[in-house]
Design a protein around this motif. Sequence first.
Motif, PDB file in Angstrom:
ATOM      1  N   ARG A   1      -2.362 -13.673  15.098  1.00  0.00           N
ATOM      2  CA  ARG A   1      -1.103 -13.082  15.541  1.00  0.00           C
ATOM      3  C   ARG A   1      -0.702 -11.970  14.587  1.00  0.00           C
ATOM      4  NH1 ARG A   1       2.787 -18.166  16.550  1.00  0.00           N
ATOM      5  NH2 ARG A   1       2.695 -18.135  14.275  1.00  0.00           N
ATOM      6  N   VAL A   2      -0.038 -10.965  15.134  1.00  0.00           N
ATOM      7  CA  VAL A   2       0.390  -9.825  14.318  1.00  0.00           C
ATOM      8  C   VAL A   2       1.817  -9.431  14.708  1.00  0.00           C
ATOM      9  CG1 VAL A   2      -0.602  -8.122  15.911  1.00  0.00           C
ATOM     10  CG2 VAL A   2      -0.279  -7.514  13.536  1.00  0.00           C
ATOM     11  N   GLY A   3       2.581  -8.994  13.710  1.00  0.00           N
ATOM     12  CA  GLY A   3       3.950  -8.547  13.943  1.00  0.00           C
ATOM     13  C   GLY A   3       4.184  -7.209  13.269  1.00  0.00           C
ATOM     14  N   PHE A   4       5.197  -6.495  13.709  1.00  0.00           N
ATOM     15  CA  PHE A   4       5.505  -5.164  13.193  1.00  0.00           C
ATOM     16  C   PHE A   4       6.995  -5.090  12.885  1.00  0.00           C
ATOM     17  CE2 PHE A   4       2.198  -5.047  16.391  1.00  0.00           C
ATOM     18  CZ  PHE A   4       1.141  -4.551  15.658  1.00  0.00           C
TER      19      PHE A   4
ATOM     20  N   VAL B   1       1.819  -9.436   9.290  1.00  0.00           N
ATOM     21  CA  VAL B   1       2.992  -8.612   9.594  1.00  0.00           C
ATOM     22  C   VAL B   1       2.831  -7.298   8.844  1.00  0.00           C
ATOM     23  CG1 VAL B   1       5.496  -8.383   9.430  1.00  0.00           C
ATOM     24  CG2 VAL B   1       4.497 -10.611   9.941  1.00  0.00           C
ATOM     25  N   LEU B   2       2.935  -6.199   9.573  1.00  0.00           N
ATOM     26  CA  LEU B   2       2.882  -4.862   8.984  1.00  0.00           C
ATOM     27  C   LEU B   2       4.312  -4.330   8.917  1.00  0.00           C
ATOM     28  CD1 LEU B   2      -0.156  -3.565  11.024  1.00  0.00           C
ATOM     29  CD2 LEU B   2      -0.140  -4.068   8.597  1.00  0.00           C
TER      30      LEU B   2
ATOM     31  N   THR C   1       0.859  -1.178   0.000  1.00  0.00           N
ATOM     32  CA  THR C   1       0.000   0.000   0.000  1.00  0.00           C
ATOM     33  C   THR C   1       0.896   1.229   0.000  1.00  0.00           C
ATOM     34  OG1 THR C   1      -0.118   0.216   2.396  1.00  0.00           O
ATOM     35  CG2 THR C   1      -1.728  -1.254   1.373  1.00  0.00           C
ATOM     36  N   GLY C   2       0.284   2.390  -0.014  1.00  0.00           N
ATOM     37  CA  GLY C   2       1.056   3.621   0.008  1.00  0.00           C
ATOM     38  C   GLY C   2       1.793   3.844   1.313  1.00  0.00           C
ATOM     39  N   GLY C   3       1.280   3.290   2.408  1.00  0.00           N
ATOM     40  CA  GLY C   3       1.862   3.566   3.710  1.00  0.00           C
ATOM     41  C   GLY C   3       2.673   2.449   4.320  1.00  0.00           C
ATOM     42  N   PHE C   4       2.447   1.200   3.882  1.00  0.00           N
ATOM     43  CA  PHE C   4       3.138   0.058   4.481  1.00  0.00           C
ATOM     44  C   PHE C   4       2.939  -1.164   3.598  1.00  0.00           C
ATOM     45  CE2 PHE C   4      -1.089   0.456   6.160  1.00  0.00           C
ATOM     46  CZ  PHE C   4      -1.626  -0.798   5.950  1.00  0.00           C
ATOM     47  N   LEU C   5       3.566  -2.261   3.991  1.00  0.00           N
ATOM     48  CA  LEU C   5       3.402  -3.539   3.308  1.00  0.00           C
ATOM     49  C   LEU C   5       2.727  -4.494   4.288  1.00  0.00           C
ATOM     50  CD1 LEU C   5       4.161  -5.578   0.978  1.00  0.00           C
ATOM     51  CD2 LEU C   5       6.238  -6.006   2.262  1.00  0.00           C
ATOM     52  N   LEU C   6       1.695  -5.191   3.829  1.00  0.00           N
ATOM     53  CA  LEU C   6       1.017  -6.189   4.654  1.00  0.00           C
ATOM     54  C   LEU C   6       1.414  -7.571   4.163  1.00  0.00           C
ATOM     55  CD1 LEU C   6      -1.123  -7.015   6.804  1.00  0.00           C
ATOM     56  CD2 LEU C   6      -2.777  -7.016   4.929  1.00  0.00           C
ATOM     57  N   GLN C   7       1.913  -8.400   5.084  1.00  0.00           N
ATOM     58  CA  GLN C   7       2.212  -9.796   4.785  1.00  0.00           C
ATOM     59  C   GLN C   7       1.245 -10.636   5.610  1.00  0.00           C
ATOM     60  OE1 GLN C   7       6.259  -9.922   6.159  1.00  0.00           O
ATOM     61  NE2 GLN C   7       7.073  -9.128   4.236  1.00  0.00           N
TER      62      GLN C   7
END
Length: 135
Positions: A62-65, A103-104, A44-50
């Motif tokens: 679960r989520v990671g940064f 993961v963001l 996306t314009g602001g980040f990558l989502l995996q």
Amino acid sequence: MTPPETQGQGIAAEAPAGSPAVSLCVLQKRADFLKAASARRQGTGGFLLQARNRADGEAQTRVGFTASKKIGNAVLRNRAKRRLRALAREVLAPRALPGWDYVLVARPEATVSRPYADLCADLEQALASVHRGGA
């Protein structure tokens, strides 16, 4: 004055109104980040989502940064991660699928400077795209 043993027995506490439908657990092991990196991704314009479906039978989401040194100094990296955590609480928690890892990944300059409303819209679009491929 009321005796101490009777204090605090009045009104029962309730959960906050904005509680997420799914509780999010934070990824901490490098192997989990690597598995998510090799699965589905949406930029996306602001980040990558995996995102990846663990298919292990657990309902936990679960989520990671991630914010690398390309983002900038420690102040900018921490700001980027704070914004990503806020996104996860506000947008990801109600829309996340059980049994998935997300993961963001912060993008240089964009994650810190992009308006928060745009980041929210980016995450909603990215989730729809990732989940469209099949759950």
